[in-house]
Design a protein around this motif. Structure first.
Motif, PDB file in Angstrom:
ATOM      1  N   CYS A  64       0.824  -1.212   0.000  1.00 48.56           N
ATOM      2  CA  CYS A  64       0.000   0.000   0.000  1.00 48.56           C
ATOM      3  C   CYS A  64       0.857   1.259   0.000  1.00 48.56           C
ATOM      4  N   SER A  65       2.166   1.158   0.357  1.00 46.89           N
ATOM      5  CA  SER A  65       2.982   2.368   0.212  1.00 46.89           C
ATOM      6  C   SER A  65       3.840   2.345  -1.035  1.00 46.89           C
ATOM      7  N   PRO A  77       3.777   6.127  -2.880  1.00 49.59           N
ATOM      8  CA  PRO A  77       4.643   7.158  -2.312  1.00 49.59           C
ATOM      9  C   PRO A  77       6.119   6.782  -2.383  1.00 49.59           C
ATOM     10  N   GLU A 134       2.199  -8.105  15.549  1.00 49.19           N
ATOM     11  CA  GLU A 134       1.275  -7.789  14.457  1.00 49.19           C
ATOM     12  C   GLU A 134       1.419  -8.797  13.315  1.00 49.19           C
ATOM     13  N   THR A 191      -2.754   6.053   2.258  1.00 48.78           N
ATOM     14  CA  THR A 191      -3.498   5.956   1.006  1.00 48.78           C
ATOM     15  C   THR A 191      -4.778   5.144   1.139  1.00 48.78           C
ATOM     16  N   CYS A 221      -5.152   2.149   3.223  1.00 49.18           N
ATOM     17  CA  CYS A 221      -5.056   0.737   3.557  1.00 49.18           C
ATOM     18  C   CYS A 221      -5.529   0.505   4.998  1.00 49.18           C
ATOM     19  N   LYS A 245      -4.022  -0.528   7.662  1.00 48.70           N
ATOM     20  CA  LYS A 245      -3.156   0.018   8.713  1.00 48.70           C
ATOM     21  C   LYS A 245      -3.413   1.499   8.937  1.00 48.70           C
ATOM     22  N   THR A 268       3.650   4.572   4.443  1.00 44.64           N
ATOM     23  CA  THR A 268       2.438   4.945   5.152  1.00 44.64           C
ATOM     24  C   THR A 268       2.049   3.810   6.093  1.00 44.64           C
ATOM     25  N   VAL A 324       2.019   1.534  12.825  1.00 42.32           N
ATOM     26  CA  VAL A 324       0.788   1.845  13.530  1.00 42.32           C
ATOM     27  C   VAL A 324       1.150   1.992  15.002  1.00 42.32           C
TER      28      VAL A 324
END
Lengths: 315, 76
Positions: free
Chosen positions: A87-88, A91, A192, B8, B10, B12, B50, B65
């Motif tokens: 997801c990153s 960027p 996690e 963005t 997601c 997290k 992110t 997180v």
């Protein structure tokens, strides 16, 4: 010691017959599960501490001083330790190319980061032994270096979405963490990660144990075995659209090898599943025009196929 | 105080946003919590992983997180 525990659990606590198929399967399952989770907990923690020294921001700084070739090698190696989440990807991509890192070097990083990481290493080590684990890591890095170099040679900068070049990237001042913070980060990360992947691991090992105890000679070998010259291409073709993390795919790979498929074919399958996927294509479409996206997938798939054949031939 | 959660969209990022709101509530800080999802704004902070947390224009951390307690530590 683990073996003693597994034997004790399967044959004394549950009371299965050590010679029966069920007994053997349960013994195998307990042994593998305990082993994998011990390895995961310790190594993921250690890697998380190491990772906290390699933020993507720092990786960018290191890479922006290096040009092609050396840059590709460094990028592929840094991809192993730098934390990365698909997801990153956007960027990250913009941050890299904006700071002047060549396109090919950026791709070397984008290929190695999801494909080669500590979870893949641990799962392969636990289920196949350290030789295959290191072979996978080594060949993953080679694929990332070569594919990145090839993309760099093609000079496809104009096929990056135009807005990327106009973007203003600020310089993040991220404060250095103390060791206590690093420990907090690492234990949080380990918890996690374990929470996320344990179902995959248990189901996967269960499947492996089932095959270990029950699997007969299989017809998969007839279609994807050594005799079929197109087996590696087929494995990669099936693997590319699929997405799974290393924790989910390694037990499947183990099952396939248990059915007699050659090592190059199954490692190529695993690389295709982890490095390329349909969701990743959708994300990267934000920064790449179709032509570069297709080239990226094509070159990486080709590199994986070549590596797969080399293993089938030489191992 | 102005707090921005960069991400963005997601899973997290959503967790960090929830944690941040809870931290603000529990500590009784007067702050507005915003979620920033568009790429140009995220890039302006130079953040490449992110989710990230920005307090009054300063990036506090990225790529993780943080728990409610950790964020409360950053607020005081």
């Amino acid at each position: 010691m683990l073996k003693t525990f597994a034997d004790y659990f399967a044959f004394q606590v549950i009371g299965l017959d050590a010679k029966s198929r069920l007994g053997e399967a349960v013994d195998f399952f307990v042994y593998d599960t305990v082993k994998i989770f011990l390895l995961l907990t310790t190594i993921v923690y250690v890697v998380a501490v190491i990772r906290s020294y390699f933020s993507p921001e720092r990786t960018r700084r290191i890479l922006s001083h290096n040009r092609e070739y050396i840059g590709n090698v460094l990028a592929a190696l840094l991809g192993i330790v730098t934390p990365f989440c698909s997801c990153s990807a956007v960027p990250l991509f913009i941050g890299f190319v904006e700071s002047g890192i060549p396109l090919g070097v950026t791709f070397s990083f984008l290929i190695s980061s999801p494909m080669v990481n500590e979870v893949a290493l641990i799962m392969l080590w636990g289920l196949f032994g350290w030789k295959i684990a290191l072979t996978y890591v080594g060949s993953g890095v080679v694929v990332a270096i070569l594919a990145g170099m090839a993309i760099g040679r093609l000079h496809m900068e104009r096929y990056v979405q135009d807005y990327v070049w106009e973007m203003k990237v600020g310089a993040a001042e991220i404060q250095e963490q103390s060791f206590r913070e690093k420990h907090q980060y690492a234990s949080g990360y380990t918890k996690e990660l374990l929470k996320k992947i344990w179902p995959y691991v248990v189901v996967g090992i269960g499947l492996g144990a089932f095959i270990h105890g029950y699997a007969p000679e299989d017809l998969l070998v007839r279609y994807a075995g050594r005799e079929n010259p197109l087996a590696v291409q087929l494995a990669v073709l099936i693997g590319v659209p699929l997405y799974s993390n290393a924790a989910g795919i390694v037990p499947v790979v183990q099952a396939l090898m248990g059915k007699g498929l050659p090592i190059g074919t199954v490692l190529a399958f695993m690389m295709a599943v982890t490095a390329l996927s349909f969701p990743e294509a959708v994300i990267l479409k934000n920064v790449l025009k179709t032509r570069l996206l297709a080239t990226f997938f094509g070159i990486v798939a080709a590199a994986i196929i070549i590596v797969g054949y080399m293993f089938n031939t030489f191992l | 105080m102005k707090i921005e959660v960069l991400g963005t969209g997601c899973a997290k990022c959503k967790t960090l946003y929830e944690n941040t709101k809870k931290a603000v509530e529990e500590s009784g800080t007067a702050a507005e919590v915003l979620k920033v999802e568009d790429i140009p704004s995220i890039m302006r902070y130079g953040v490449m992983s992110t989710p990230a947390l920005v307090i009054d224009g300063q990036v506090k951390f990225s790529g993780k997180v943080a728990s409610v307690v950790e964020i409360m530590g950053l607020l005081s």
